[in-house]
Design a protein around this motif. Structure first.
Motif, short mmCIF file in Angstrom:
data_model
loop_
_atom_site.label_atom_id
_atom_site.label_comp_id
_atom_site.label_asym_id
_atom_site.label_seq_id
_atom_site.Cartn_x
_atom_site.Cartn_y
_atom_site.Cartn_z
N GLY A 9 88.33 43.34 -28.87
CA GLY A 9 89.65 43.71 -29.37
C GLY A 9 90.15 42.90 -30.54
N ARG A 10 91.34 42.34 -30.38
CA ARG A 10 91.98 41.65 -31.49
C ARG A 10 91.26 40.38 -31.93
NH1 ARG A 10 98.27 40.96 -30.43
NH2 ARG A 10 97.88 39.25 -31.88
N GLY A 11 90.79 39.62 -30.95
CA GLY A 11 90.01 38.43 -31.29
C GLY A 11 90.84 37.19 -31.59
N THR A 12 92.06 37.13 -31.07
CA THR A 12 92.85 35.92 -31.34
C THR A 12 92.26 34.71 -30.61
OG1 THR A 12 94.45 36.26 -29.55
CG2 THR A 12 94.96 37.27 -31.68
N ASN A 13 91.67 34.93 -29.44
CA ASN A 13 91.04 33.80 -28.73
C ASN A 13 89.81 33.32 -29.47
OD1 ASN A 13 92.36 33.04 -26.00
ND2 ASN A 13 92.47 35.28 -26.03
N GLY A 81 88.41 38.65 -24.17
CA GLY A 81 88.86 39.98 -24.57
C GLY A 81 87.71 40.98 -24.56
N ILE A 101 88.58 35.01 -19.64
CA ILE A 101 90.02 34.76 -19.64
C ILE A 101 90.73 36.05 -19.30
CG2 ILE A 101 90.17 34.92 -22.19
CD1 ILE A 101 92.44 32.54 -21.45
N HIS A 102 91.67 35.94 -18.35
CA HIS A 102 92.36 37.12 -17.82
C HIS A 102 93.86 36.90 -17.93
CE1 HIS A 102 92.65 40.72 -15.32
NE2 HIS A 102 93.65 40.12 -14.70
N PRO A 103 94.60 37.92 -18.38
CA PRO A 103 96.04 37.71 -18.61
C PRO A 103 96.93 37.88 -17.38
CG PRO A 103 95.43 39.89 -19.38
CD PRO A 103 94.17 39.25 -18.83
N HIS A 161 102.74 39.88 -23.55
CA HIS A 161 101.33 39.55 -23.82
C HIS A 161 101.22 38.48 -24.91
CE1 HIS A 161 97.01 41.35 -23.51
NE2 HIS A 161 97.00 40.04 -23.53
N ARG A 165 99.27 35.12 -24.53
CA ARG A 165 98.19 34.71 -25.46
C ARG A 165 98.40 33.27 -25.94
NH1 ARG A 165 97.63 40.23 -27.18
NH2 ARG A 165 95.43 40.81 -27.36
N GLU A 168 96.97 31.21 -23.47
CA GLU A 168 95.51 31.39 -23.45
C GLU A 168 94.86 30.51 -24.52
OE1 GLU A 168 95.06 35.94 -21.77
OE2 GLU A 168 94.63 35.58 -23.87
#
Ligand code: GRF
Length: 190
Positions: A9-13, A81, A101-103, A161, A165, A168
Motif C-alpha cells: 500500500g502506501r508504504g509509510t512504514n 502493510g 504490524i497490525h493497526p 488511522h 500510523r 506504528e
C-alpha cells in the motif's frame, strides 16, 4: 539485521525504516503499482514484484518470494502493510523471523483489513497498534510491542488511522531493535 520488507500500500512504514537507516536489502510487493513500490524504485531499493496473477496459488507466489528474499540475504522479514495472509510455507522458511504490524491492540480486531473501521464501529475509546511475530495463526503470533492510541470524537477511519500510523512509526523500529538485541544475545524471540 538485513531486512526484507513486504508492502502492498502506501508504504509509510517502509519509508520510516529507510529514513531511520535500517538496512533494507529487499522490498517485495504483490502490487507493483502501489505507492510503496514507487518509493522503493525512487530510492533504488531492490524491488521484487510478486503479483498473484503470475502464480497458480498463494503458496507458489510465497515460495518464489521467500526464495528471492533468501537470495537477497534477508535475515528478518517485516510485513509492513502487506495485505495478504502469508502461507505456512513462507512462515516456515523464516522461522521466528517474520514480524507484522497490525493497526489494533491485538487480540482485538484481528483478521481482515478493516481493524480501524471495526474499532470505530465498536465505539472503543482506545485502540492502537501491535507488532507481533507471524505464525500460521492469522494475527495471533506472540506480541512484541504495542502502543495505545485514543479514539477522539469526530474521528474518521482516516484520521484515526493517521494517529495509529504515527505510533506504528515508533514501535516498528522499537520491535526490530528488540529482535536484534535478543538475536545477538542468543535468546529466543518467544
Ligand atoms: C498499517 O496501518 C499497518 O498496521 C497495516 O497496514 C498499514 C500500512 O501502512 N498492516 P503503510 O503502507 O506502511 O503506510
Amino acid at each position: 539485521m538485513k531486512l526484507g520488507v513486504l508492502v502492498s500500500g502506501r508504504g509509510t512504514n517502509l519509508r520510516n525504516l529507510v529514513d531511520r537507516d535500517f538496512e533494507v536489502v529487499a522490498v517485495a510487493t504483490n502490487r507493483g503499482g502501489c505507492p510503496a513500490a514507487g518509493f522503493a524504485r525512487e530510492r533504488g531499493l531492490p524491488l521484487g514484484v510478486f503479483s498473484q496473477k503470475a502464480y497458480a496459488s498463494a503458496a507458489e507466489r510465497d515460495a518464489a518470494m521467500a526464495g528471492w528474499l533468501r537470495e537477497a540475504g534477508v535475515e528478518l522479514v517485516v510485513a509492513a502493510g502487506w495485505d495478504r495472509v502469508l502461507s505456512d510455507g513462507f512462515v516456515a522458511a523464516f522461522p521466528d523471523r517474520v514480524v507484522n504490524i497490525h493497526p489494533s491492540l491485538l487480540p482485538a480486531f484481528a483478521g481482515g483489513m478493516d481493524a480501524v473501521e471495526q474499532a470505530l464501529g465498536q465505539g472503543v475509546k482506545i485502540t492502537g497498534c501491535t507488532v507481533h511475530l507471524v505464525t500460521s495463526a492469522v494475527d495471533a503470533g506472540p506480541i512484541l510491542v504495542q502502543a495505545a492510541v485514543p479514539v477522539l470524537d469526530g474521528d474518521t477511519p482516516e484520521s484515526l488511522h493517521e494517529r495509529i500510523r504515527h505510533e506504528e512509526h515508533r514501535i516498528l523500529p522499537e520491535a526490530i531493535h528488540l529482535i536484534e538485541r535478543r538475536v545477538e544475545a542468543g535468546a529466543a524471540l518467544r
